[in-house]
Motif scaffolding. Structure first.
Motif, PDB file in Angstrom:
ATOM      1  N   LYS A  59       0.806  -1.228   0.000  1.00  0.00           N
ATOM      2  CA  LYS A  59       0.000   0.000   0.000  1.00  0.00           C
ATOM      3  C   LYS A  59       0.837   1.274   0.000  1.00  0.00           C
ATOM      4  O   LYS A  59       0.502   2.255   0.638  1.00  0.00           O
ATOM      5  CB  LYS A  59      -0.955   0.009   1.199  1.00  0.00           C
ATOM      6  CG  LYS A  59      -1.857  -1.189   1.279  1.00  0.00           C
ATOM      7  CD  LYS A  59      -2.959  -1.078   0.291  1.00  0.00           C
ATOM      8  CE  LYS A  59      -3.950  -2.224   0.523  1.00  0.00           C
ATOM      9  NZ  LYS A  59      -4.822  -2.429  -0.559  1.00  0.00           N
ATOM     10  N   HIS A 129      -0.392   5.296  -3.228  1.00  0.00           N
ATOM     11  CA  HIS A 129      -1.349   4.856  -2.205  1.00  0.00           C
ATOM     12  C   HIS A 129      -1.139   5.598  -0.887  1.00  0.00           C
ATOM     13  O   HIS A 129      -2.109   5.945  -0.212  1.00  0.00           O
ATOM     14  CB  HIS A 129      -1.278   3.347  -2.004  1.00  0.00           C
ATOM     15  CG  HIS A 129      -1.738   2.590  -3.207  1.00  0.00           C
ATOM     16  ND1 HIS A 129      -3.039   2.597  -3.639  1.00  0.00           N
ATOM     17  CD2 HIS A 129      -1.052   1.828  -4.090  1.00  0.00           C
ATOM     18  CE1 HIS A 129      -3.154   1.864  -4.737  1.00  0.00           C
ATOM     19  NE2 HIS A 129      -1.951   1.388  -5.034  1.00  0.00           N
ATOM     20  N   THR A 130       0.104   5.866  -0.534  1.00  0.00           N
ATOM     21  CA  THR A 130       0.402   6.620   0.679  1.00  0.00           C
ATOM     22  C   THR A 130      -0.191   8.027   0.581  1.00  0.00           C
ATOM     23  O   THR A 130      -0.833   8.503   1.523  1.00  0.00           O
ATOM     24  CB  THR A 130       1.927   6.711   0.908  1.00  0.00           C
ATOM     25  OG1 THR A 130       2.464   5.393   0.969  1.00  0.00           O
ATOM     26  CG2 THR A 130       2.269   7.457   2.168  1.00  0.00           C
ATOM     27  N   ARG A 133      -4.057   8.009   0.837  1.00  0.00           N
ATOM     28  CA  ARG A 133      -4.517   7.855   2.228  1.00  0.00           C
ATOM     29  C   ARG A 133      -4.343   9.154   2.998  1.00  0.00           C
ATOM     30  O   ARG A 133      -5.214   9.552   3.761  1.00  0.00           O
ATOM     31  CB  ARG A 133      -3.764   6.720   2.930  1.00  0.00           C
ATOM     32  CG  ARG A 133      -4.304   5.355   2.624  1.00  0.00           C
ATOM     33  CD  ARG A 133      -3.754   4.300   3.579  1.00  0.00           C
ATOM     34  NE  ARG A 133      -2.312   4.340   3.785  1.00  0.00           N
ATOM     35  CZ  ARG A 133      -1.414   3.808   2.960  1.00  0.00           C
ATOM     36  NH1 ARG A 133      -1.801   3.201   1.875  1.00  0.00           N
ATOM     37  NH2 ARG A 133      -0.122   3.896   3.241  1.00  0.00           N
TER      38      ARG A 133
END
Length: 140
Positions: A59, A129-130, A133
């Motif tokens: 992720k 993805h980081t 988020r």
């Protein structure tokens, strides 16, 4: 990152100018991943017959693929997952570049690589993805 002999064999099978351009992009990917604490180690592999770079930390980023451009848009291309919003973002940030749908950016041998833009695109892909988020977290 551990060199993958199958990836290196694929890249070395191309004509010298294509090979050199792909090796330059590959070196940028590895350098950026190494310089950033939020990326971590990469795995080099073949996906769909293309050199691919995957973050080992789950992720973190989306897979980056590079290969000879078979679309006719350029000579080499960098690909990301078409479900990611990256190419749409890049299109707004770098309107002078050539994009293929929602999955690729294309480069010709007749022009120097746009290194600053390319470095930014690679960093965005390796942290996709980081960053997503972080953007979704409510601010206190």
């Amino acid at each position: 990152m551990k060199d993958n002999p199958n990836v290196l064999a694929l890249i070395k099978s191309y004509p010298p100018e294509i090979r050199d351009r792909l090796l330059t992009i590959r070196a940028m990917i590895v350098e950026i991943a190494t310089q950033r604490d939020d990326v971590g180690e990469l795995e080099e592999t073949l996906k769909w017959g293309e050199a691919s770079y995957v973050t080992m930390r789950p992720k973190t980023g989306t897979t980056i693929r590079i290969d000879r451009d078979k679309s006719g848009e350029g000579d080499v291309a960098l690909f990301v997952n078409c479900q990611a919003s990256l190419v749409s973002d890049w299109r707004g940030m770098f309107p002078g570049l050539v994009f293929g749908g929602d999955r690729s950016v294309h480069f010709t041998l007749s022009k120097p690589l746009p290194e600053n833009a390319l470095r930014q695109m690679i960093a965005m892909a390796l942290t996709y993805h980081t960053a997503k988020r972080a953007a979704a977290k409510p601010r206190a």
